[in-house]
Design an enzyme around this catalytic site. Structure first.
Site, PDB file in Angstrom:
ATOM      1  N   CYS A   1      33.789 -39.353  46.901  1.00  0.00           N
ATOM      2  CA  CYS A   1      32.523 -39.072  46.901  1.00  0.00           C
ATOM      3  C   CYS A   1      30.701 -40.460  47.094  1.00  0.00           C
ATOM      4  O   CYS A   1      30.817 -41.414  46.118  1.00  0.00           O
ATOM      5  CB  CYS A   1      31.584 -38.235  46.333  1.00  0.00           C
ATOM      6  SG  CYS A   1      29.707 -38.008  46.051  1.00  0.00           S
ATOM      7  N   VAL A   2      30.273 -40.543  48.826  1.00  0.00           N
ATOM      8  CA  VAL A   2      29.301 -41.151  49.088  1.00  0.00           C
ATOM      9  C   VAL A   2      28.341 -41.056  48.643  1.00  0.00           C
ATOM     10  O   VAL A   2      27.717 -39.642  49.757  1.00  0.00           O
ATOM     11  CB  VAL A   2      29.487 -42.077  50.446  1.00  0.00           C
ATOM     12  CG1 VAL A   2      29.084 -42.650  50.700  1.00  0.00           C
ATOM     13  CG2 VAL A   2      31.415 -41.772  50.165  1.00  0.00           C
TER      14      VAL A   2
ATOM     15  N   THR B   1      19.627 -46.762  49.993  1.00  0.00           N
ATOM     16  CA  THR B   1      20.322 -47.596  51.214  1.00  0.00           C
ATOM     17  C   THR B   1      20.727 -46.830  51.895  1.00  0.00           C
ATOM     18  O   THR B   1      21.195 -46.024  51.906  1.00  0.00           O
ATOM     19  CB  THR B   1      21.050 -49.071  50.918  1.00  0.00           C
ATOM     20  OG1 THR B   1      22.185 -48.624  49.957  1.00  0.00           O
ATOM     21  CG2 THR B   1      20.049 -49.615  49.463  1.00  0.00           C
TER      22      THR B   1
ATOM     23  N   HIS C   1      24.221 -48.168  52.318  1.00  0.00           N
ATOM     24  CA  HIS C   1      25.572 -48.156  52.575  1.00  0.00           C
ATOM     25  C   HIS C   1      26.058 -46.839  52.677  1.00  0.00           C
ATOM     26  O   HIS C   1      27.141 -47.307  53.198  1.00  0.00           O
ATOM     27  CB  HIS C   1      25.425 -48.324  50.857  1.00  0.00           C
ATOM     28  CG  HIS C   1      24.950 -48.094  49.895  1.00  0.00           C
ATOM     29  ND1 HIS C   1      24.469 -46.362  49.792  1.00  0.00           N
ATOM     30  CD2 HIS C   1      26.439 -46.895  49.911  1.00  0.00           C
ATOM     31  CE1 HIS C   1      24.693 -45.637  48.887  1.00  0.00           C
ATOM     32  NE2 HIS C   1      26.041 -46.029  49.017  1.00  0.00           N
TER      33      HIS C   1
ATOM     34  N   PHE D   1      40.613 -36.777  55.246  1.00  0.00           N
ATOM     35  CA  PHE D   1      39.194 -37.188  55.101  1.00  0.00           C
ATOM     36  C   PHE D   1      38.836 -36.031  54.068  1.00  0.00           C
ATOM     37  O   PHE D   1      38.517 -35.101  54.815  1.00  0.00           O
ATOM     38  CB  PHE D   1      38.396 -36.948  56.121  1.00  0.00           C
ATOM     39  CG  PHE D   1      37.053 -37.511  55.485  1.00  0.00           C
ATOM     40  CD1 PHE D   1      36.859 -39.091  54.664  1.00  0.00           C
ATOM     41  CD2 PHE D   1      36.085 -36.856  55.315  1.00  0.00           C
ATOM     42  CE1 PHE D   1      35.851 -40.078  55.671  1.00  0.00           C
ATOM     43  CE2 PHE D   1      35.004 -37.204  55.469  1.00  0.00           C
ATOM     44  CZ  PHE D   1      34.647 -38.288  55.330  1.00  0.00           C
TER      45      PHE D   1
ATOM     46  N   ARG E   1      29.793 -28.540  45.763  1.00  0.00           N
ATOM     47  CA  ARG E   1      30.205 -28.679  46.710  1.00  0.00           C
ATOM     48  C   ARG E   1      31.517 -29.101  46.219  1.00  0.00           C
ATOM     49  O   ARG E   1      32.800 -29.315  47.139  1.00  0.00           O
ATOM     50  CB  ARG E   1      30.454 -29.723  47.627  1.00  0.00           C
ATOM     51  CG  ARG E   1      29.755 -29.233  49.260  1.00  0.00           C
ATOM     52  CD  ARG E   1      28.916 -30.663  49.889  1.00  0.00           C
ATOM     53  NE  ARG E   1      27.668 -29.619  50.496  1.00  0.00           N
ATOM     54  CZ  ARG E   1      26.483 -29.215  49.966  1.00  0.00           C
ATOM     55  NH1 ARG E   1      25.991 -29.334  48.937  1.00  0.00           N
ATOM     56  NH2 ARG E   1      25.859 -28.667  50.816  1.00  0.00           N
TER      57      ARG E   1
END
Length: 158
Positions: free
Chosen positions: A89-90, A95, A97, A122, A136
């Site tokens: 999880c990103v 920013t 990133h 993925f 999610r």
């Protein structure tokens, strides 16, 4: 289709292959642990529900989503592993990133899959905020871990 009103855990399960003799590796990012643990639980339970044997499900943790590509490669190169599920999880944050990490992970996992000629899935959430991630990962939009597990099963037909 937008996921605004879609449950990610609704998928077709017709014609799934027998996975009782298949081995799955689930590589889980430790960053955003609250979310990734729920993703893991969804993937694990879905594999069991559709016939995987607990002893044939391997779990490995990596520090963050960026490390999912290498962690997945470690298992993809093993002959006894039939499919790899990468979970992370990103969150967008302040920013960019996430743009760099998500792109690198997507590209890396694709390369691992092609190099070792086996499914590398993925299962990385890319939400704008923590609430979207939770929605999610077992919340109102189902569990992306479930979807990743079903995808790995379906890909074993090839």
């Amino acid at each position: 289709m937008s996921t605004a009103h879609k449950n990610l855990s609704e998928f077709a399960t017709d014609d799934l292959p027998d996975i009782s003799a298949k081995t799955f590796a689930i590589v889980v990012a430790e960053w955003n642990h609250e979310v990734t643990e729920k993703l893991f639980e969804g993937a694990y339970q879905t594999l069991l529900q559709y016939g995987a044997i607990p002893e044939n499900i391997i779990r490995a943790n990596v520090p963050g989503s960026y490390e999912l590509s290498y962690g997945s490669q470690v298992f993809a190169q093993k002959e006894n592993v039939d499919a790899v599920i990468a979970l992370g999880c990103v969150i967008q944050g302040e920013t960019k990133h996430n743009d760099y990490i998500n792109n690198a992970v997507a590209h890396g996992l694709t390369q691992v899959s092609l190099k070792y000629d086996k499914p590398v899935i993925f299962g990385v959430l890319t939400p704008n905020n923590q609430q979207q991630a939770l929605d999610r990962a077992g919340g109102i939009h189902g569990n992306k871990g479930d979807e990743a597990a079903i995808t790995s099963i379906k890909m074993l037909k090839f």
